[in-house]
Write a protein that holds these residues in place. Structure first.
Motif, short mmCIF file in Angstrom:
data_model
loop_
_atom_site.label_atom_id
_atom_site.label_comp_id
_atom_site.label_asym_id
_atom_site.label_seq_id
_atom_site.Cartn_x
_atom_site.Cartn_y
_atom_site.Cartn_z
N PHE A 205 0.83 -1.19 0.00
CA PHE A 205 0.00 0.00 0.00
C PHE A 205 0.87 1.25 0.00
O PHE A 205 1.97 1.27 0.56
N TYR B 224 0.26 5.18 1.22
CA TYR B 224 -0.60 6.15 1.89
C TYR B 224 0.04 7.52 1.75
O TYR B 224 1.26 7.66 1.78
N GLN C 178 0.13 11.29 3.59
CA GLN C 178 -0.20 11.95 4.84
C GLN C 178 0.22 13.41 4.76
O GLN C 178 1.41 13.72 4.70
N SER D 232 -4.29 12.54 9.09
CA SER D 232 -4.09 11.09 9.15
C SER D 232 -3.77 10.56 7.75
O SER D 232 -4.01 11.24 6.75
N PRO D 233 -3.25 9.34 7.67
CA PRO D 233 -2.91 8.78 6.35
C PRO D 233 -4.16 8.53 5.50
O PRO D 233 -5.21 8.15 6.00
N LEU E 114 -5.32 6.44 1.95
CA LEU E 114 -4.90 5.41 1.01
C LEU E 114 -4.86 5.98 -0.41
O LEU E 114 -5.83 6.56 -0.89
N LEU F 112 3.80 7.21 2.72
CA LEU F 112 4.12 6.04 3.53
C LEU F 112 3.91 4.77 2.74
O LEU F 112 2.84 4.56 2.16
N LEU G 1 -0.26 -3.95 9.33
CA LEU G 1 0.57 -3.20 8.39
C LEU G 1 1.92 -2.92 9.02
O LEU G 1 2.00 -2.54 10.18
N PHE H 291 4.82 -0.29 8.39
CA PHE H 291 5.03 0.95 7.67
C PHE H 291 6.51 1.26 7.52
O PHE H 291 7.33 0.97 8.41
N GLY H 292 6.85 1.89 6.41
CA GLY H 292 8.14 2.54 6.31
C GLY H 292 8.08 3.87 7.06
O GLY H 292 7.01 4.29 7.52
N LYS H 293 9.21 4.53 7.16
CA LYS H 293 9.25 5.78 7.90
C LYS H 293 8.67 6.94 7.11
O LYS H 293 8.44 8.02 7.66
N SER I 283 7.00 8.49 12.70
CA SER I 283 6.11 7.61 11.97
C SER I 283 4.99 7.10 12.87
O SER I 283 5.01 7.29 14.09
N PHE J 35 -0.97 12.46 18.68
CA PHE J 35 -2.01 12.33 17.66
C PHE J 35 -2.41 10.86 17.64
O PHE J 35 -1.58 10.00 17.34
N ILE K 292 -4.67 7.88 16.13
CA ILE K 292 -5.37 7.58 14.88
C ILE K 292 -5.86 6.14 14.90
O ILE K 292 -5.10 5.23 15.28
N GLN L 204 -6.48 -1.30 5.34
CA GLN L 204 -6.84 -0.49 6.50
C GLN L 204 -7.23 0.91 6.04
O GLN L 204 -6.49 1.55 5.30
N GLY M 45 -9.11 6.71 10.20
CA GLY M 45 -9.91 7.84 10.64
C GLY M 45 -9.10 9.11 10.57
O GLY M 45 -7.88 9.07 10.31
#
Lengths: 112, 118
Positions: A34, A36, A38, A43-44, A46, A88, A100, A102-104, B43, B91, B93, B107, B110
């Motif tokens: 995926f 994302y 941000q 928030s992220p 998609l 992301l 998930l 995540f990368g940084k 992150s 934050f 989420i 996923q 919000g």
């Protein structure tokens, strides 16, 4: 330990250019990939999901997956200043209990 | 489709009080919900995973007695930060995942809740 690595940023491109964002992952069993976006303070969101080797296009966005190389990328064509955000990369197994990883993230700046 | 809401969007509270954050899936049934925390310039950090009707699974280092998670229905999960302190300011989420098809594999996040503890 599952790891997702993204290019260290930030990445700056001029408006109208192609932005190329890269990501590698360590777990060969990963099945879902995926991207994302941000924005700062948000928030992220998609942008793209990809599950099979090859390219997947959606508007100005193209995701590319190469499972043999454990590599996934996102191309943004005709970059706009509104594309300036942190991107992301996220990787997961498919299934009910997958999480998930995540990368940084990499921050993209599109210069007008 | 696949819209997730959070309430409140921001909250300021005094140290020592408890704060409840709600996460709702508006147009799908969320069999699994996730809670993340994100500090500035950092992150996302997964705090816990919750499945409807069962206890949440917390990530290593996350205090389950401090961050109470309830996933009482297929559309609602709550996170309660108990006895909040300034270091809990962050934050928060949530994200939700559905039961079938692409909803099961993806996923959806919000909008987040910004918590400030004075």
């Amino acid at each position: 330990q599952k790891e997702v690595e993204q290019n260290s940023g930030p990445l700056s491109v001029p408006e109208g250019a192609i932005a190329s964002l890269n990501c590698t992952y360590s777990d060969r069993g990963s099945q879902s990939f995926f991207w994302y976006r941000q924005y700062s303070g948000k928030s992220p969101e998609l942008i793209m999901s990809i599950y099979s080797n090859g390219d997947k296009e959606d508007g100005r966005f193209t995701a590319q997956l190469n499972k043999a190389s454990q590599y996934v990328s996102l191309l943004i064509r005709d970059s706009q200043p509104s594309d300036s955000a942190t991107y992301l990369c996220a990787v997961a197994y498919t299934g009910a209990n997958s999480k998930l990883t995540f990368g940084k993230g990499i921050t993209l700046s599109v210069r007008p | 489709g696949a819209v997730v809401s959070q309430h409140p969007s921001w909250v300021i509270c005094k140290s020592g009080t408890s704060v409840k954050i709600e996460c709702r899936s508006l147009d799908f049934q969320a069999t699994t919900m996730f809670w993340y925390r994100q500090f500035p310039k950092q992150s996302l950090m997964l705090m816990a995973t919750s499945n409807e009707g069962s206890k949440a699974t917390y990530e290593q280092g996350v205090e389950k007695d401090k961050f109470l998670i309830n996933h009482a229905s297929l559309t609602l999960s709550t996170l309660t930060v108990t006895s909040a302190h300034p270091e809990d300011s962050s934050f928060y989420i949530c994200s939700a995942r559905g039961a079938s098809g692409r909803l099961r594999d993806t996923q959806y996040f919000g909008p987040g809740t910004r918590l400030t503890v004075l």
